[in-house]
Design a protein around this motif. Structure first.
Motif, PDB file in Angstrom:
ATOM      1  N   ARG A  95      46.784  20.437 -28.084  1.00  0.00           N
ATOM      2  CA  ARG A  95      47.122  20.860 -29.486  1.00  0.00           C
ATOM      3  C   ARG A  95      45.880  21.185 -30.317  1.00  0.00           C
ATOM      4  NH1 ARG A  95      52.513  19.617 -30.326  1.00  0.00           N
ATOM      5  NH2 ARG A  95      53.436  19.643 -28.177  1.00  0.00           N
ATOM      6  N   ALA A  96      44.773  20.705 -30.100  1.00  0.00           N
ATOM      7  CA  ALA A  96      43.788  20.839 -30.749  1.00  0.00           C
ATOM      8  C   ALA A  96      42.172  20.338 -30.040  1.00  0.00           C
ATOM      9  CB  ALA A  96      43.606  19.863 -32.108  1.00  0.00           C
ATOM     10  N   VAL A  97      41.149  21.029 -30.411  1.00  0.00           N
ATOM     11  CA  VAL A  97      39.777  20.691 -29.919  1.00  0.00           C
ATOM     12  C   VAL A  97      39.241  20.387 -31.174  1.00  0.00           C
ATOM     13  CG1 VAL A  97      37.793  21.476 -28.776  1.00  0.00           C
ATOM     14  CG2 VAL A  97      39.838  22.179 -27.827  1.00  0.00           C
ATOM     15  N   VAL A  98      38.441  19.062 -31.204  1.00  0.00           N
ATOM     16  CA  VAL A  98      37.717  18.610 -32.289  1.00  0.00           C
ATOM     17  C   VAL A  98      36.390  18.297 -31.613  1.00  0.00           C
ATOM     18  CG1 VAL A  98      37.304  16.662 -33.836  1.00  0.00           C
ATOM     19  CG2 VAL A  98      39.421  17.159 -33.126  1.00  0.00           C
ATOM     20  N   GLY A 110      38.817  30.907 -25.236  1.00  0.00           N
ATOM     21  CA  GLY A 110      40.305  30.980 -25.648  1.00  0.00           C
ATOM     22  C   GLY A 110      40.653  30.317 -26.444  1.00  0.00           C
ATOM     23  N   SER A 111      40.148  29.010 -26.744  1.00  0.00           N
ATOM     24  CA  SER A 111      41.016  28.086 -27.568  1.00  0.00           C
ATOM     25  C   SER A 111      40.772  28.646 -28.944  1.00  0.00           C
ATOM     26  CB  SER A 111      39.847  26.673 -27.527  1.00  0.00           C
ATOM     27  OG  SER A 111      40.103  26.122 -26.267  1.00  0.00           O
ATOM     28  N   LYS A 112      42.044  28.040 -29.720  1.00  0.00           N
ATOM     29  CA  LYS A 112      42.482  28.836 -31.004  1.00  0.00           C
ATOM     30  C   LYS A 112      42.339  27.553 -32.111  1.00  0.00           C
ATOM     31  CE  LYS A 112      44.770  33.034 -29.617  1.00  0.00           C
ATOM     32  NZ  LYS A 112      44.524  32.685 -28.112  1.00  0.00           N
ATOM     33  N   ASN A 113      42.785  26.506 -31.586  1.00  0.00           N
ATOM     34  CA  ASN A 113      42.865  25.576 -32.866  1.00  0.00           C
ATOM     35  C   ASN A 113      41.525  24.451 -32.760  1.00  0.00           C
ATOM     36  OD1 ASN A 113      44.065  24.205 -35.096  1.00  0.00           O
ATOM     37  ND2 ASN A 113      45.103  22.942 -33.689  1.00  0.00           N
ATOM     38  N   VAL A 114      40.520  24.772 -33.154  1.00  0.00           N
ATOM     39  CA  VAL A 114      39.339  24.104 -33.059  1.00  0.00           C
ATOM     40  C   VAL A 114      38.766  23.590 -34.287  1.00  0.00           C
ATOM     41  CG1 VAL A 114      36.979  24.471 -31.966  1.00  0.00           C
ATOM     42  CG2 VAL A 114      38.757  25.607 -30.938  1.00  0.00           C
ATOM     43  N   PHE A 115      38.486  22.292 -34.253  1.00  0.00           N
ATOM     44  CA  PHE A 115      37.793  22.038 -35.719  1.00  0.00           C
ATOM     45  C   PHE A 115      36.608  21.468 -35.342  1.00  0.00           C
ATOM     46  CE2 PHE A 115      42.616  20.579 -35.798  1.00  0.00           C
ATOM     47  CZ  PHE A 115      42.868  20.975 -37.007  1.00  0.00           C
ATOM     48  N   GLU A 116      35.616  22.351 -35.926  1.00  0.00           N
ATOM     49  CA  GLU A 116      34.357  22.426 -35.594  1.00  0.00           C
ATOM     50  C   GLU A 116      33.658  21.337 -36.811  1.00  0.00           C
ATOM     51  OE1 GLU A 116      32.912  26.571 -33.981  1.00  0.00           O
ATOM     52  OE2 GLU A 116      33.728  26.528 -35.872  1.00  0.00           O
ATOM     53  N   LEU A 117      33.424  20.289 -36.565  1.00  0.00           N
ATOM     54  CA  LEU A 117      33.072  19.173 -37.420  1.00  0.00           C
ATOM     55  C   LEU A 117      31.612  19.626 -38.013  1.00  0.00           C
ATOM     56  CD1 LEU A 117      33.999  15.822 -35.642  1.00  0.00           C
ATOM     57  CD2 LEU A 117      35.118  17.110 -37.421  1.00  0.00           C
ATOM     58  N   HIS A 118      30.728  20.092 -37.336  1.00  0.00           N
ATOM     59  CA  HIS A 118      29.392  20.428 -37.649  1.00  0.00           C
ATOM     60  C   HIS A 118      29.307  21.692 -38.135  1.00  0.00           C
ATOM     61  CE1 HIS A 118      28.424  16.145 -35.665  1.00  0.00           C
ATOM     62  NE2 HIS A 118      28.962  16.109 -36.932  1.00  0.00           N
ATOM     63  N   GLY A 119      30.313  22.496 -37.973  1.00  0.00           N
ATOM     64  CA  GLY A 119      30.004  24.011 -38.609  1.00  0.00           C
ATOM     65  C   GLY A 119      29.749  24.895 -37.417  1.00  0.00           C
ATOM     66  N   VAL A 168      38.296  20.586 -42.464  1.00  0.00           N
ATOM     67  CA  VAL A 168      38.202  20.186 -41.090  1.00  0.00           C
ATOM     68  C   VAL A 168      38.406  18.931 -40.814  1.00  0.00           C
ATOM     69  CG1 VAL A 168      36.390  20.467 -39.266  1.00  0.00           C
ATOM     70  CG2 VAL A 168      36.626  22.248 -41.073  1.00  0.00           C
ATOM     71  N   LEU A 169      37.837  17.965 -41.685  1.00  0.00           N
ATOM     72  CA  LEU A 169      37.880  16.549 -41.249  1.00  0.00           C
ATOM     73  C   LEU A 169      39.216  16.023 -41.398  1.00  0.00           C
ATOM     74  CD1 LEU A 169      36.109  14.405 -40.805  1.00  0.00           C
ATOM     75  CD2 LEU A 169      35.910  13.892 -43.211  1.00  0.00           C
ATOM     76  N   GLU A 170      40.110  16.456 -42.385  1.00  0.00           N
ATOM     77  CA  GLU A 170      41.400  16.206 -42.607  1.00  0.00           C
ATOM     78  C   GLU A 170      42.355  16.573 -41.356  1.00  0.00           C
ATOM     79  OE1 GLU A 170      43.002  17.286 -46.403  1.00  0.00           O
ATOM     80  OE2 GLU A 170      41.297  16.053 -47.464  1.00  0.00           O
ATOM     81  N   GLY A 171      42.058  17.912 -40.817  1.00  0.00           N
ATOM     82  CA  GLY A 171      42.773  18.741 -39.911  1.00  0.00           C
ATOM     83  C   GLY A 171      42.704  17.701 -38.526  1.00  0.00           C
ATOM     84  N   ALA A 172      41.296  17.517 -38.214  1.00  0.00           N
ATOM     85  CA  ALA A 172      40.945  16.568 -37.057  1.00  0.00           C
ATOM     86  C   ALA A 172      41.632  15.366 -37.006  1.00  0.00           C
ATOM     87  CB  ALA A 172      39.294  16.486 -37.048  1.00  0.00           C
ATOM     88  N   VAL A 173      41.629  14.547 -38.053  1.00  0.00           N
ATOM     89  CA  VAL A 173      42.303  13.305 -38.332  1.00  0.00           C
ATOM     90  C   VAL A 173      43.771  13.422 -38.141  1.00  0.00           C
ATOM     91  CG1 VAL A 173      42.961  11.670 -39.946  1.00  0.00           C
ATOM     92  CG2 VAL A 173      40.476  12.237 -39.894  1.00  0.00           C
TER      93      VAL A 173
END
Length: 234
Positions: A95-98, A110-119, A168-173
């Motif tokens: 469901r997500a890549v952090v 091809g991943s779409k739901n990616v939370f890039e913590l460091h930009g 991004v942080l809130e989405g990852a959490v």
């Protein structure tokens, strides 16, 4: 994919992957803390100093000289781990890549739901007018890249002394707290606050894949030492 890991993946419906530099090293991008990483190479200043907000403000040209030389690996291609995570997302399982990485390889795979913590090195913006720029604004310029308005073009990368993006942080959490399986891969879990996000996981399928020991090993329900591409990949 390792047989035990495959069994876990097949019986899980909400997987989140939390990854770091070790995912990208298998694509030829050097990390920061290994024996051959950037922190063990010699420059006029330590890399962690160069990659700080203070250094960027005070020595902007020196920052960009280092940044172009050591932080951009645009020819790197996604590896087996990136591709498997994209495949699992397409199947509705991941469901997500952090990620702590800034290279954009998860999206290229091809991943779409990616939370890039460091930009990301692929995004840049003018510090004066806010105009967005691609990576060519940096690679095809010399010295300090400038916007048409005269402002400095800054990479959308979180430097030392800068805070993480709150959205991004809130989405990852939220993603980690809701998942039934958390796979931690290719990270030493030494960089905070990013590493602290795994504490939001309360399930019983905590998987750790890394070449070397991590602080999460003792908490892991399943521990794999070795290449993440070989263990997680097809």
């Amino acid at each position: 994919m390792d047989a035990k890991l495959r069994e876990l993946v097949e019986s899980s419906g909400n997987i989140v992957f939390f990854g770091g530099a070790g995912v990208s090293t298998e694509s030829g991008i050097p990390d920061f803390r290994s024996v051959d990483g950037l922190y063990h190479q010699k420059y006029d200043y330590p890399p962690e100093t160069i990659l700080s907000h203070t250094f960027f403000e005070r020595h902007t040209q020196a920052f960009f000289d280092f940044y172009r030389d050591r932080m951009l690996y645009l020819d790197a291609a996604p590896n087996a781990a990136h591709r498997m995570l994209a495949k699992l997302e397409a199947q509705g399982k991941c469901r997500a890549v952090v990620t702590q990485n800034i290279d954009g390889l998860h999206q290229r795979a091809g991943s779409k739901n990616v939370f890039e913590l460091h930009g990301s090195v692929l995004r840049n913006h003018c510090m004066r007018c806010g105009r967005a720029y691609g990576v060519k604004a940096v690679t095809e310029s010399t010295g300090v890249p400038r916007c048409s308005c005269g402002g400095v073009i800054k990479p959308d990368v979180i430097l030392y002394e800068e805070g993480l993006d709150s959205d991004v942080l809130e989405g990852a959490v939220r993603a980690i707290a809701a998942c039934d399986m958390l796979i931690i891969g290719g990270t030493s879990l030494a960089v905070y606050p990013a590493a602290g996000l795994i504490d939001y996981y309360r399930g019983d399928r905590l998987v750790v894949i890394n070449r070397t020991p991590t602080p999460a090993d003792r908490r892991a329900d399943h521990l794999f030492h070795g290449s993440i591409g070989e263990i997680l990949g097809e």
